[in-house]
Design a protein around this motif. Sequence first.
Motif, PDB file in Angstrom:
ATOM      1  N   MET A  92       0.808  -1.220   0.000  1.00 17.28           N
ATOM      2  CA  MET A  92       0.000   0.000   0.000  1.00 17.28           C
ATOM      3  C   MET A  92       0.847   1.280   0.000  1.00 17.28           C
ATOM      4  SD  MET A  92      -3.174  -0.809  -0.154  1.00 17.28           S
ATOM      5  CE  MET A  92      -3.956   0.701   0.373  1.00 17.28           C
ATOM      6  N   HIS A  93       2.155   1.147   0.059  1.00 20.85           N
ATOM      7  CA  HIS A  93       3.060   2.289   0.091  1.00 20.85           C
ATOM      8  C   HIS A  93       2.729   3.299  -1.009  1.00 20.85           C
ATOM      9  CE1 HIS A  93       6.990   4.305  -0.758  1.00 20.85           C
ATOM     10  NE2 HIS A  93       7.001   4.384   0.550  1.00 20.85           N
ATOM     11  N   PHE A  94       2.520   2.821  -2.213  1.00 18.90           N
ATOM     12  CA  PHE A  94       2.220   3.662  -3.372  1.00 18.90           C
ATOM     13  C   PHE A  94       1.009   4.564  -3.104  1.00 18.90           C
ATOM     14  CE2 PHE A  94      -0.350   4.058  -7.295  1.00 18.90           C
ATOM     15  CZ  PHE A  94       0.529   4.734  -8.122  1.00 18.90           C
ATOM     16  N   GLU A  95      -0.079   3.960  -2.630  1.00 17.46           N
ATOM     17  CA  GLU A  95      -1.307   4.719  -2.395  1.00 17.46           C
ATOM     18  C   GLU A  95      -1.115   5.786  -1.323  1.00 17.46           C
ATOM     19  OE1 GLU A  95      -1.182   1.469  -2.923  1.00 17.46           O
ATOM     20  OE2 GLU A  95      -2.675   1.032  -4.463  1.00 17.46           O
ATOM     21  N   TYR A  96      -0.433   5.439  -0.243  1.00 18.09           N
ATOM     22  CA  TYR A  96      -0.230   6.404   0.837  1.00 18.09           C
ATOM     23  C   TYR A  96       0.633   7.575   0.391  1.00 18.09           C
ATOM     24  CZ  TYR A  96      -2.180   2.873   3.966  1.00 18.09           C
ATOM     25  OH  TYR A  96      -3.008   1.971   4.560  1.00 18.09           O
ATOM     26  N   ILE A  97       1.713   7.284  -0.312  1.00 19.38           N
ATOM     27  CA  ILE A  97       2.615   8.344  -0.757  1.00 19.38           C
ATOM     28  C   ILE A  97       1.932   9.221  -1.801  1.00 19.38           C
ATOM     29  CG2 ILE A  97       4.853   8.907  -1.813  1.00 19.38           C
ATOM     30  CD1 ILE A  97       5.024   7.716   1.031  1.00 19.38           C
ATOM     31  N   CYS A  98       1.246   8.613  -2.775  1.00 19.48           N
ATOM     32  CA  CYS A  98       0.538   9.401  -3.791  1.00 19.48           C
ATOM     33  C   CYS A  98      -0.456  10.347  -3.152  1.00 19.48           C
ATOM     34  CB  CYS A  98      -0.207   8.492  -4.774  1.00 19.48           C
ATOM     35  SG  CYS A  98       0.843   7.587  -5.900  1.00 19.48           S
ATOM     36  N   ASP A  99      -1.247   9.841  -2.233  1.00 16.80           N
ATOM     37  CA  ASP A  99      -2.269  10.655  -1.582  1.00 16.80           C
ATOM     38  C   ASP A  99      -1.643  11.785  -0.773  1.00 16.80           C
ATOM     39  OD1 ASP A  99      -5.038  11.240  -0.780  1.00 16.80           O
ATOM     40  OD2 ASP A  99      -4.328  10.593   1.202  1.00 16.80           O
ATOM     41  N   CYS A 123       2.307   6.138 -11.523  1.00 17.99           N
ATOM     42  CA  CYS A 123       2.141   5.115 -12.559  1.00 17.99           C
ATOM     43  C   CYS A 123       1.946   3.724 -11.968  1.00 17.99           C
ATOM     44  CB  CYS A 123       3.361   5.108 -13.472  1.00 17.99           C
ATOM     45  SG  CYS A 123       3.614   6.700 -14.304  1.00 17.99           S
ATOM     46  N   LEU A 124       1.182   2.939 -12.662  1.00 15.01           N
ATOM     47  CA  LEU A 124       0.941   1.563 -12.234  1.00 15.01           C
ATOM     48  C   LEU A 124       2.088   0.642 -12.623  1.00 15.01           C
ATOM     49  CD1 LEU A 124      -2.862   1.266 -13.087  1.00 15.01           C
ATOM     50  CD2 LEU A 124      -1.783   1.785 -10.871  1.00 15.01           C
TER      51      LEU A 124
END
Length: 161
Positions: A92-99, A123-124
């Motif tokens: 979930m690192h990606f989602e937290y950092i993006c947000d 990017c995915l």
Amino acid sequence: MAVKGLGEIDGTYDGSQIRVGIVHARWNREIIDALVYGAIKQLKKYNVKEENIIIESVPGAYELPFATKCMFNKHNVDVVIPIGCLIKGSTMHFEYICDAVSSQLMKLQFEINKPVIFGVLTCLTEEQALQRAAISPGMHNHGEDWGACAVEMVCKWKGYY
């Protein structure tokens, strides 16, 4: 001047009196370097003087909001382009950092009353990032869009904020 990706520019903008900060993350260096180069290339097309383009780096995308605020204070720039690249992994690192990064960069504009250009790829896949940095053949460098956006935002709105 039309810029692919940005649509038709609605005016003629001269960036010769603008000071632009670029702060970039060091993760995904190949992609970041291409995006920074694209932004600089476009800034110069709009007459931003090389000595008025100030570049700093930070470890990662998470540090971009704080560094962006510091760019305004340290370098007295008119606009900052924070550049980063986040690529989704298996946690979930990606989602937290993006947000966190996108929310804080948006919020920062209104706190300091100056434009912040969203130059963070979310990017995915790595291939998507390579395409958006024009490292993949025949693709468009989004850094160019960010450079043009920075000049337009300052030229069009300076004096109103």
